[in-house]
Design a protein around this motif. Structure first.
Motif, PDB file in Angstrom:
ATOM      1  N   GLU A   1      20.447 -18.876   9.745  1.00  0.00           N
ATOM      2  CA  GLU A   1      20.093 -19.339   8.041  1.00  0.00           C
ATOM      3  C   GLU A   1      18.515 -18.571   8.074  1.00  0.00           C
ATOM      4  N   VAL A   2      18.552 -18.077   6.831  1.00  0.00           N
ATOM      5  CA  VAL A   2      17.427 -17.455   6.413  1.00  0.00           C
ATOM      6  C   VAL A   2      16.625 -17.905   5.037  1.00  0.00           C
ATOM      7  N   ILE A   3      15.361 -17.856   4.964  1.00  0.00           N
ATOM      8  CA  ILE A   3      14.890 -18.060   3.600  1.00  0.00           C
ATOM      9  C   ILE A   3      14.067 -16.859   3.369  1.00  0.00           C
ATOM     10  N   ILE A   4      14.687 -16.566   2.030  1.00  0.00           N
ATOM     11  CA  ILE A   4      13.904 -15.220   1.493  1.00  0.00           C
ATOM     12  C   ILE A   4      12.787 -15.812   0.546  1.00  0.00           C
ATOM     13  N   TYR A   5      11.720 -15.115   0.603  1.00  0.00           N
ATOM     14  CA  TYR A   5      10.555 -15.519  -0.230  1.00  0.00           C
ATOM     15  C   TYR A   5      10.559 -14.764  -1.471  1.00  0.00           C
ATOM     16  N   GLY A   6      10.735 -15.155  -2.568  1.00  0.00           N
ATOM     17  CA  GLY A   6      10.846 -14.192  -3.846  1.00  0.00           C
ATOM     18  C   GLY A   6       9.794 -13.061  -3.917  1.00  0.00           C
TER      19      GLY A   6
ATOM     20  N   GLY B   1       7.417 -17.002  -6.144  1.00  0.00           N
ATOM     21  CA  GLY B   1       7.291 -18.261  -5.630  1.00  0.00           C
ATOM     22  C   GLY B   1       8.618 -18.967  -5.459  1.00  0.00           C
ATOM     23  N   GLY B   2      10.067 -18.253  -5.235  1.00  0.00           N
ATOM     24  CA  GLY B   2      10.991 -19.011  -4.979  1.00  0.00           C
ATOM     25  C   GLY B   2      11.221 -18.842  -3.383  1.00  0.00           C
TER      26      GLY B   2
ATOM     27  N   LYS C   1      12.463 -22.346  -9.534  1.00  0.00           N
ATOM     28  CA  LYS C   1      12.042 -23.900  -9.721  1.00  0.00           C
ATOM     29  C   LYS C   1      13.030 -24.688  -9.026  1.00  0.00           C
ATOM     30  N   LYS C   2      14.098 -24.323  -9.149  1.00  0.00           N
ATOM     31  CA  LYS C   2      15.269 -25.322  -8.440  1.00  0.00           C
ATOM     32  C   LYS C   2      15.162 -24.998  -7.040  1.00  0.00           C
ATOM     33  N   SER C   3      14.693 -23.802  -6.641  1.00  0.00           N
ATOM     34  CA  SER C   3      14.564 -23.527  -4.871  1.00  0.00           C
ATOM     35  C   SER C   3      13.397 -24.185  -4.630  1.00  0.00           C
TER      36      SER C   3
END
Lengths: 140, 168
Positions: free
Chosen positions: B39-44, B52-53, B162-164
């Motif tokens: 699982e990865v989280i990519i920062y916008g 900000g995402g 925003k949703k993220s």
């Protein structure tokens, strides 16, 4: 690069046709990947077992194996500059079986041979391996 | 081959755990401790509409990794020309070398076994900043990116940002 590529397929075939004995001779003892569960990837999305291959495809695989067998191998003795196999990301250990590509990049035999069956390029510099092999023959 | 794949994934997991996230992502195993499912989280990326995402994605590795590339799918809703509406990421480095006879057509842009998880994620971040509009996986997003970048494209991307944030 495009211009250099056009003639290669034909050149390769002629190379192989010129020395069929040598190729079949090299194929004598089956290479490791033929021993256990032979599944071939002619192209990435075509996964086949040996019984599903057409004759033409079998020839193509044999040609590729023959070309791979032409590439020099050696044993890691700790003196070379390359210290790591960038495919498995492990350091070479004394006695590891290595394969040297014409571009001078070095990998574990078991790591690079699987890749070369899929794509005949160096994973590090993307140099097409057969083009380099051919130029070796032409200069003889 | 499977053991080789597990060892390589384990090694990269260890390296990933020692990083602090300043490179624009964080990555680890999904909850079920399966080395082949990350699982990865990519920062916008900063200075883009994605800024900000926190976009969640999964990486699925084949048993013959690294000879074949992983698949990457965003779980967070995304609006981007190269991410289809199911979240599947469509970039060349995640494509296997071509079907061409000798296997090296465009080899430079495609999957190579020397790519690491880090290099994949860096490419994905770069894709967020600079989409490739030649073959959009999300045709609508591609059209907006080209024709209405500061209008509809921006609106749709900011909505996903925003949703993220809400889902964190």
């Amino acid at each position: 690069m495009g211009n250099c590529l056009t003639g290669h397929a034909a050149d390769d075939l002629s190379l192989l046709h010129e020395e069929p004995d040598r190729v079949s001779e090299r194929l004598g003892p089956p290479p490791p990947y033929q021993e256990a569960a032979p599944v071939y990837h002619l192209s990435p999305n075509q996964r086949r077992t040996v019984s599903q291959l057409t004759e033409e495809e079998q020839v193509k695989i044999a040609q590729r194996i023959g070309l791979i067998q032409h590439l020099p191998t050696g044993e890691y003795d700790g003196t070379k500059k390359a210290r790591e196999c960038v495919i498995c990301m492990l350091d070479f250990q004394i006695g590891d079986a290595l394969r040297y590509l014409p571009c001078m990049h070095t990998y574990h035999v078991k790591c690079i041979d699987d890749w070369l069956m899929r794509s005949f390029t160096c994973p590090s510099c993307m140099e097409p391996v057969d083009a380099a092999l051919l130029s070796t023959y032409e200069s003889r | 081959m499977t053991t080789g794949a597990s060892m390589l994934l384990k090694k990269q997991l260890k390296e990933m755990e020692s990083k602090d996230g300043t490179q624009g992502f964080s990555a680890g195993l999904s909850e079920d401790d399966d080395l082949f499912k990350w699982e990865v989280i990519i920062y916008g990326p900063p200075d883009t509409y994605f800024e900000g995402g926190f976009f969640k994605a999964e990486l699925l590795f084949p048993q013959n990794y690294p000879n074949s590339p992983p698949k990457m799918r965003f779980v967070s809703e995304m609006w981007h020309p190269n991410i289809d509406k199911n979240g599947d990421v469509c970039i060349s480095i995640l494509h296997e070398p071509g079907d061409d006879k000798w296997g090296y057509e465009e080899a430079s842009e495609r999957w190579r076994p020397v790519h690491s998880i880090e290099s994949i994620l860096i490419s994905v971040i770069s894709m967020l900043s600079s989409p490739n509009d030649e073959s959009p996986a999300n045709v609508d997003a591609g059209k907006e990116w080209r024709d209405d970048y500061q209008g509809a494209f921006k609106r749709n991307v900011r909505r996903t940002v925003k949703k993220s944030q809400e889902l964190l």
